[in-house]
Enzyme design. Structure first.
Site, PDB file in Angstrom:
ATOM      1  N   ASP A  15      -7.614 -27.657  -2.944  1.00 39.45           N
ATOM      2  CA  ASP A  15      -8.471 -28.938  -2.924  1.00 39.45           C
ATOM      3  C   ASP A  15      -7.864 -30.379  -2.685  1.00 39.45           C
ATOM      4  OD1 ASP A  15     -10.437 -30.451  -4.754  1.00 39.45           O
ATOM      5  OD2 ASP A  15      -9.147 -30.767  -6.353  1.00 39.45           O
ATOM      6  N   ASP A  17      -8.532 -34.321  -3.769  1.00 36.62           N
ATOM      7  CA  ASP A  17      -7.697 -35.466  -4.229  1.00 36.62           C
ATOM      8  C   ASP A  17      -7.439 -34.921  -6.009  1.00 36.62           C
ATOM      9  OD1 ASP A  17     -10.047 -37.981  -4.258  1.00 36.62           O
ATOM     10  OD2 ASP A  17     -10.788 -35.514  -2.758  1.00 36.62           O
ATOM     11  N   ASP A 179      -7.171 -29.187  -9.773  1.00 34.20           N
ATOM     12  CA  ASP A 179      -7.004 -29.645 -10.733  1.00 34.20           C
ATOM     13  C   ASP A 179      -8.324 -29.951 -11.676  1.00 34.20           C
ATOM     14  OD1 ASP A 179      -7.829 -32.740 -10.633  1.00 34.20           O
ATOM     15  OD2 ASP A 179      -8.092 -31.612  -9.079  1.00 34.20           O
TER      16      ASP A 179
END
Length: 230
Positions: A15, A17, A179
């Site tokens: 991922d 961001d 995250d």
């Protein structure tokens, strides 16, 4: 640049961001640009509202508008603010953004050890490509699939599978590093292991999502990846 699909090749998809980089400062600033334009000043706080930043532009606008109006948010206002936010973000996309410690060293080691490496993000592809280019690291990722690259986005598994294949890897021998709950559900839908970072916006709280592994620092990535996919 993409590579030819190689069956059996181990693959690591990141991922963007909150996983590779802390982009919250520039995201919050972009949302605040809309509020400032409306004469309300900087409604969002770069530190206190960091987690909301990783839930997307509309989430930031809704939070700010709720503070201004003290009532239910009018989605028409959200729609009006979104293009302003996007323009402001594109103009200053890398002013405050920083990579997490050890990120690119870990990516380099993955390449050296023969892993295919790519990115699957819910940031629009054009903005993701612009950010990675500005930061000088676009060429370190063989694939980049954004929110608008395909008809679907995470947690649908299709973008993850596309990122793995475009990186020259095998989705059946891959894992996803993220995250958020979205990343956890994407990995589950794709039937692959998930590593969640404990240094992202939610910190170690993401352990509640029960990923196959947690990562405390990119210095430890090699061991964690090897334990999961060899």
């Amino acid at each position: 640049m993409t590579e030819k699909f190689q069956p059996g090749r181990r693959t690591v998809i990141f991922d963007l961001d909150g996983t590779l980089a802390d982009t919250s400062g520039d995201l919050i600033a972009a949302a605040n640009a809309f509020f400032v334009l409306g004469g309300h000043g900087e409604v969002l706080d770069p530190k206190k509202d960091q987690l909301t930043a990783f839930h997307g532009g509309r989430a930031m606008l809704r939070l700010g508008l709720s503070r201004i109006n003290g009532a239910e948010v009018d989605e028409v206002e959200v729609d009006r603010g979104f293009p302003v936010l996007l323009d402001a973000y594109e103009e200053n996309i890398d002013r405050h953004t920083v990579l997490y410690p050890g990120t690119m060293e870990a990516v380099g080691r993955l390449h050296a050890n023969g892993y295919a490496v790519g990115i699957c993000t819910n940031k629009p592809e054009g903005l993701a490509r612009l950010l990675l280019t500005r930061m000088g690291i676009l060429d370190q990722f063989t694939s980049l699939i954004g929110a608008d690259t395909l008809p679907t986005r995470k947690p649908d598994p299709a973008p993850f599978v596309a990122a793995a294949r475009a990186a020259g890897g095998d989705p059946a021998c891959a894992l996803l590093i993220g995250d958020t709950h979205t990343d956890r559900e994407t990995a589950r839908a794709a039937g692959v292991p998930c590593i969640l970072v404990g240094f992202g916006p939610e910190g170690v709280g993401v352990a509640r999502l029960e990923p196959e592994a947690m990562l405390d620092h990119y210095d430890d990535l090699d061991r964690v990846v090897s334990n999961l996919i060899g």
